[in-house]
Design an enzyme around this catalytic site. Structure first.
Site, PDB file in Angstrom:
ATOM      1  N   GLY A 149       0.649  -1.306   0.069  1.00  0.00           N
ATOM      2  CA  GLY A 149      -0.115  -0.218   0.015  1.00  0.00           C
ATOM      3  C   GLY A 149       0.959   1.329  -0.106  1.00  0.00           C
ATOM      4  O   GLY A 149       1.782   1.169   0.398  1.00  0.00           O
ATOM      5  N   ASN A 152      -1.594   7.293   1.436  1.00  0.00           N
ATOM      6  CA  ASN A 152      -2.636   8.231   1.444  1.00  0.00           C
ATOM      7  C   ASN A 152      -3.806   7.617   1.974  1.00  0.00           C
ATOM      8  O   ASN A 152      -4.533   8.536   2.613  1.00  0.00           O
ATOM      9  CB  ASN A 152      -2.701   8.998   0.239  1.00  0.00           C
ATOM     10  CG  ASN A 152      -2.715   8.043  -1.104  1.00  0.00           C
ATOM     11  OD1 ASN A 152      -2.746   6.740  -0.802  1.00  0.00           O
ATOM     12  ND2 ASN A 152      -3.242   8.544  -2.114  1.00  0.00           N
ATOM     13  N   SER A 228       3.830   4.498  -6.684  1.00  0.00           N
ATOM     14  CA  SER A 228       4.174   5.736  -7.600  1.00  0.00           C
ATOM     15  C   SER A 228       4.588   4.691  -8.884  1.00  0.00           C
ATOM     16  O   SER A 228       4.800   3.522  -8.929  1.00  0.00           O
ATOM     17  CB  SER A 228       5.482   6.303  -7.061  1.00  0.00           C
ATOM     18  OG  SER A 228       6.349   5.397  -6.963  1.00  0.00           O
ATOM     19  N   PRO A 230       7.454   4.694 -10.601  1.00  0.00           N
ATOM     20  CA  PRO A 230       8.945   4.123 -10.588  1.00  0.00           C
ATOM     21  C   PRO A 230       8.725   2.665  -9.722  1.00  0.00           C
ATOM     22  O   PRO A 230       9.376   1.723 -10.121  1.00  0.00           O
ATOM     23  CB  PRO A 230       9.715   5.211 -10.006  1.00  0.00           C
ATOM     24  CG  PRO A 230       9.041   6.372 -10.183  1.00  0.00           C
ATOM     25  CD  PRO A 230       7.603   5.939 -10.151  1.00  0.00           C
ATOM     26  N   THR A 231       7.844   2.799  -8.540  1.00  0.00           N
ATOM     27  CA  THR A 231       7.843   1.389  -7.840  1.00  0.00           C
ATOM     28  C   THR A 231       7.165   0.435  -8.579  1.00  0.00           C
ATOM     29  O   THR A 231       7.458  -0.563  -8.671  1.00  0.00           O
ATOM     30  CB  THR A 231       7.320   1.874  -6.381  1.00  0.00           C
ATOM     31  OG1 THR A 231       7.922   3.011  -5.860  1.00  0.00           O
ATOM     32  CG2 THR A 231       7.199   0.546  -5.500  1.00  0.00           C
ATOM     33  N   GLU A 249      -1.854  -0.122  -9.341  1.00  0.00           N
ATOM     34  CA  GLU A 249      -2.624   1.334  -8.965  1.00  0.00           C
ATOM     35  C   GLU A 249      -1.622   2.263  -8.991  1.00  0.00           C
ATOM     36  O   GLU A 249      -0.987   2.421  -7.877  1.00  0.00           O
ATOM     37  CB  GLU A 249      -3.567   1.258  -7.976  1.00  0.00           C
ATOM     38  CG  GLU A 249      -4.628   0.293  -8.028  1.00  0.00           C
ATOM     39  CD  GLU A 249      -5.640   0.618  -9.187  1.00  0.00           C
ATOM     40  OE1 GLU A 249      -5.468   1.579  -9.935  1.00  0.00           O
ATOM     41  OE2 GLU A 249      -6.421  -0.184  -9.734  1.00  0.00           O
ATOM     42  N   CYS A 283      -4.099  10.210  -5.779  1.00  0.00           N
ATOM     43  CA  CYS A 283      -3.485   9.748  -6.919  1.00  0.00           C
ATOM     44  C   CYS A 283      -4.397   9.992  -8.094  1.00  0.00           C
ATOM     45  O   CYS A 283      -3.744  10.464  -9.367  1.00  0.00           O
ATOM     46  CB  CYS A 283      -3.615   8.193  -7.036  1.00  0.00           C
ATOM     47  SG  CYS A 283      -4.917   7.207  -6.768  1.00  0.00           S
ATOM     48  N   GLU A 461      -9.474  -2.275  -9.655  1.00  0.00           N
ATOM     49  CA  GLU A 461      -9.810  -2.507  -8.561  1.00  0.00           C
ATOM     50  C   GLU A 461     -11.444  -2.204  -8.598  1.00  0.00           C
ATOM     51  O   GLU A 461     -11.864  -1.091  -9.400  1.00  0.00           O
ATOM     52  CB  GLU A 461      -9.350  -1.586  -7.362  1.00  0.00           C
ATOM     53  CG  GLU A 461      -7.595  -1.950  -7.442  1.00  0.00           C
ATOM     54  CD  GLU A 461      -6.885  -1.553  -6.041  1.00  0.00           C
ATOM     55  OE1 GLU A 461      -6.832  -0.474  -5.667  1.00  0.00           O
ATOM     56  OE2 GLU A 461      -6.361  -2.394  -5.208  1.00  0.00           O
TER      57      GLU A 461
HETATM   58  P1  NDP Z   1       5.522   4.415  -3.459  1.00  0.00           P
HETATM   59  O1  NDP Z   1       5.887   3.972  -4.810  1.00  0.00           O
HETATM   60  O2  NDP Z   1       6.892   4.968  -2.909  1.00  0.00           O
HETATM   61  O3  NDP Z   1       5.436   3.122  -2.234  1.00  0.00           O
HETATM   62  C1  NDP Z   1       4.259   2.464  -2.479  1.00  0.00           C
HETATM   63  C2  NDP Z   1       4.570   1.167  -1.814  1.00  0.00           C
HETATM   64  O4  NDP Z   1       5.577   0.449  -2.212  1.00  0.00           O
HETATM   65  C3  NDP Z   1       5.205   1.446  -0.300  1.00  0.00           C
HETATM   66  O5  NDP Z   1       4.589   0.267   0.499  1.00  0.00           O
HETATM   67  C4  NDP Z   1       6.724   1.205  -0.583  1.00  0.00           C
HETATM   68  O6  NDP Z   1       7.028   0.843   0.832  1.00  0.00           O
HETATM   69  C5  NDP Z   1       6.674  -0.095  -1.500  1.00  0.00           C
HETATM   70  N1  NDP Z   1       7.899  -0.361  -2.088  1.00  0.00           N
HETATM   71  C6  NDP Z   1       8.812   0.628  -2.297  1.00  0.00           C
HETATM   72  N2  NDP Z   1       9.791   0.149  -3.110  1.00  0.00           N
HETATM   73  C7  NDP Z   1       9.344  -1.148  -3.525  1.00  0.00           C
HETATM   74  C8  NDP Z   1      10.030  -2.145  -3.949  1.00  0.00           C
HETATM   75  N3  NDP Z   1      11.169  -2.207  -4.739  1.00  0.00           N
HETATM   76  N4  NDP Z   1       9.183  -3.422  -4.027  1.00  0.00           N
HETATM   77  C9  NDP Z   1       8.058  -3.633  -3.352  1.00  0.00           C
HETATM   78  N5  NDP Z   1       7.617  -2.699  -2.828  1.00  0.00           N
HETATM   79  C10 NDP Z   1       8.165  -1.337  -2.749  1.00  0.00           C
HETATM   80  O7  NDP Z   1       4.510   5.366  -3.180  1.00  0.00           O
HETATM   81  P2  NDP Z   1       3.987   6.031  -2.062  1.00  0.00           P
HETATM   82  O8  NDP Z   1       3.929   5.511  -0.856  1.00  0.00           O
HETATM   83  O9  NDP Z   1       4.828   7.477  -1.986  1.00  0.00           O
HETATM   84  O10 NDP Z   1       2.628   6.585  -2.438  1.00  0.00           O
HETATM   85  C11 NDP Z   1       2.440   7.839  -3.546  1.00  0.00           C
HETATM   86  C12 NDP Z   1       2.311   7.113  -5.019  1.00  0.00           C
HETATM   87  O11 NDP Z   1       1.273   6.175  -4.849  1.00  0.00           O
HETATM   88  C13 NDP Z   1       1.822   8.430  -5.734  1.00  0.00           C
HETATM   89  O12 NDP Z   1       2.646   8.316  -6.923  1.00  0.00           O
HETATM   90  C14 NDP Z   1       0.362   8.037  -6.048  1.00  0.00           C
HETATM   91  O13 NDP Z   1      -0.107   8.656  -7.346  1.00  0.00           O
HETATM   92  C15 NDP Z   1       0.137   6.636  -5.996  1.00  0.00           C
HETATM   93  N6  NDP Z   1      -1.113   6.198  -5.588  1.00  0.00           N
HETATM   94  C16 NDP Z   1      -1.773   5.634  -6.523  1.00  0.00           C
HETATM   95  C17 NDP Z   1      -3.217   5.353  -6.160  1.00  0.00           C
HETATM   96  C18 NDP Z   1      -4.027   4.530  -7.340  1.00  0.00           C
HETATM   97  O14 NDP Z   1      -5.109   3.865  -6.941  1.00  0.00           O
HETATM   98  N7  NDP Z   1      -3.833   4.637  -8.653  1.00  0.00           N
HETATM   99  C19 NDP Z   1      -3.851   5.617  -4.986  1.00  0.00           C
HETATM  100  C20 NDP Z   1      -3.063   6.133  -4.068  1.00  0.00           C
HETATM  101  C21 NDP Z   1      -1.580   6.523  -4.486  1.00  0.00           C
HETATM  102  P3  NDP Z   1       7.790   2.212   1.728  1.00  0.00           P
HETATM  103  O15 NDP Z   1       6.995   3.258   1.277  1.00  0.00           O
HETATM  104  O16 NDP Z   1       7.461   1.793   2.972  1.00  0.00           O
HETATM  105  O17 NDP Z   1       9.225   2.168   1.593  1.00  0.00           O
END
Ligand code: NDP
Length: 487
Positions: A149, A152, A228, A230-231, A249, A283, A461
């Site tokens: 997750g 937000n 995001s 990139p992730t 997502e 998002c 979803e």
């Molecule tokens: P991140 O991409 O930084 O992180 C998302 C989750 O992935 C976190 O739990 C993070 O862990 C984890 N993560 C990070 N790197 C890896 C990896 N290499 N492998 C597996 N898991 C990993 O997003 P944010 O938390 O900063 O959230 C903001 C982003 O989410 C925005 O870009 C937003 O647009 C998007 N978003 C999309 C939505 C949608 O439904 N389309 C809804 C809400 C947000 P940790 O952060 O704990 O390091």
């Protein structure tokens, strides 16, 4: 203010701690206070969670669909009964205003559990007549789904993933963002209270490395990420190596188009909701607001007037509209975008700073901000900011605005305001987005599919569409006659 959970992880029906995991703090964004200290999952914790989920899944899948539905419905009822306490925790976890969390988080989670409970009880395949044979299809679970997750919407994201996954007979191991580790633990408790088998929904904590370990675990059959772009790229690639199913997502830079015949107050309300709700950390936000030239000045004047009335402050005060951003890092990132907007020549209409006063000193607040005169090439019009920053761009014609609105690698959402019904559907049909709102913005009832196109994601979803992403079809071909073999 403390919100320390009993332990960091919830596995096999109980709280579990492993202090060998790296400690990290949960910080209340409004005051900077440390409200909990948790430990990141060690490999042993990850294995324990995956083994528990694997065991529970076999049991759960053998239950009658109606029995599974009952558990999901009970969980929804418990969430509704505890909405106030869960909303307070959501506010502590995220810093979002309680005015929002009371209506948009736990309650949306309950909606999804209730709605997918109804789906669980009615999952079925099809029968295909083939002359001297027939075939039927059966919808089977995938196995153990991993949910990862963003920060937000910690409760909503956990529920939006768990509800369809469990409805289809899967188990889940969920990793919240390390910035919002608290809410998913409550959901895990609630599933047990509702009668789910131990191990059906587990929560493990940690940063990206824990997410990566889960995504590639040998027992993982599906990964659903909210995060995001990139992730998403990294997780998608990691999942592909094991031929695992995915739902992605991801982020957006969505357009919101206001034509000159639109109801101005509605359009401004939509633009404000689509930029300032959850302090802009949504998002699907419509962060590129395209306004047709004839109404531009009127639109900006009234937008500034209404934005000035937004009450920013203590998120636990029910009168507050806008709380702080999730963290100091996010705050600084958003402020850097604001500075870039000014430097690249956008005109600051309102906001742009940090609110002054004792009440804001320790928090990560930013004023709701509107830029006008934004052009397509500016950084603030191209990159996802994830903060309360609206960019207003102007346009002349429908043809032009559609092309410019689609000129991005993202494609999560889009919106348009017009009273012309033909134009509304014509433009909705041409906008490259997974969801398009006409004369409203950012409504996401669980009955309708949600997800992006292009770099904004894969899969959906919510809605019936989600079932396809948490189950797989088995086809059974049945011969009714003799086997016609040349040998
Ligand atoms: P991140 O991409 O930084 O992180 C998302 C989750 O992935 C976190 O739990 C993070 O862990 C984890 N993560 C990070 N790197 C890896 C990896 N290499 N492998 C597996 N898991 C990993 O997003 P944010 O938390 O900063 O959230 C903001 C982003 O989410 C925005 O870009 C937003 O647009 C998007 N978003 C999309 C939505 C949608 O439904 N389309 C809804 C809400 C947000 P940790 O952060 O704990 O390091």
């Amino acid at each position: 203010m403390r919100a320390q959970p009993e332990a960091s992880h919830f596995i096999d029906g109980v709280y579990v701690e492993d202090e060998a995991g790296k400690a990290f703090e949960s910080i209340y964004a409004a005051t900077g206070e440390v409200i909990a200290t948790l430990h990141s999952a060690t490999p042993a914790i990850i294995d324990k969670a995956m083994a528990a989920a694997s065991r529970a899944q076999l049991e759960w899948a053998s239950w009658l669909p109606a029995e599974r539905a009952r558990v999901l419905r009970r969980a929804a009822d418990i969430i509704r009964a505890r909405n106030e306490a869960l909303s307070e925790l959501e506010t502590l976890d995220t810093g979002k205003a309680i005015q929002e969390t009371l209506v948009a988080d736990a309650s949306s989670g309950a909606d999804s559990l209730e709605w997918f409970a109804a789906q669980a009880a009615s999952l079925s395949g099809e029968s295909v007549p083939l002359g001297d044979a027939f075939a039927y299809t059966v919808r089977e679970p995938l196995g153990v789904c991993v949910g990862i997750g963003a920060w937000n919407y910690p409760t909503q994201i956990a529920c939006w993933k768990a509800a369809p996954a469990l409805a289809c007979g899967n188990a889940m191991v969920f990793k919240p963002s390390e910035m919002t580790p608290l809410c998913a633990l409550k959901l895990a408790e609630i599933f047990i209270e509702a009668g789910a088998p131990k191990g059906l929904f587990n929560v493990v904590q940690g940063l990206g490395d824990v997410g990566a370990a889960l995504a590639t675990h040998e027992k993982t059959t599906k990964v659903s990420l909210t995060g995001s772009v990139p992730t998403g790229g990294k997780v998608y690639a990691a999942a592909a190596a094991g031929m695992r199913h995915v739902t992605m997502e991801l982020g957006g830079k969505s357009p919101l188009v206001v034509f000159d015949d639109a109801d101005l107050e509605d359009a401004i309300g939509g633009a404000m909701l689509g930029n300032f709700y959850s302090t802009g950390q949504v998002c699907s936000n419509g962060t590129r607001v395209f306004v047709q030239k004839g109404i531009l000045e009127k639109f900006l004047a009234r937008l500034a007037e209404r934005t000035a009335k937004i009450r920013i402050g203590d998120p636990l005060d029910p009168e507050t509209h806008l709380g702080p951003l999730i963290s100091k890092a996010q705050h600084d990132k958003v402020m850097a975008y604001i500075e870039k907007g000014k430097a690249e020549g956008a005109r600051l209409v309102i906001g742009g700073g940090v609110p002054e006063g004792e009440a804001f000193a320790a928090g990560t607040y930013i004023e709701p901000t509107v830029f006008a005169g934004v052009t397509d090439d500016m950084t603030i019009a191209r990159e996802e900011i994830f903060g309360p920053v609206m960019s207003v761009l102007s346009f002349d014609t429908e043809e032009e605005v559609v092309e410019r609105a689609n000129g991005t690698e993202f494609g999560l959402a889009a919106g348009l305001f017009t009273k012309d019904i033909s134009r509304a559907h014509r433009v909705a049909g041409r906008l490259a987005a997974g969801i398009c709102w006409i004369n409203t913005y950012n409504l996401t009832p669980v009955e309708i599919p949600f997800g992006g196109v292009k770099h904004s994601g894969l899969g959906r979803e919510n809605g019936k569409a989600a079932i396809a992403f948490y189950s797989q079809l088995k086809t059974v071909h049945v011969a009714l006659g003799k086997v016609d073999s040349p040998y």
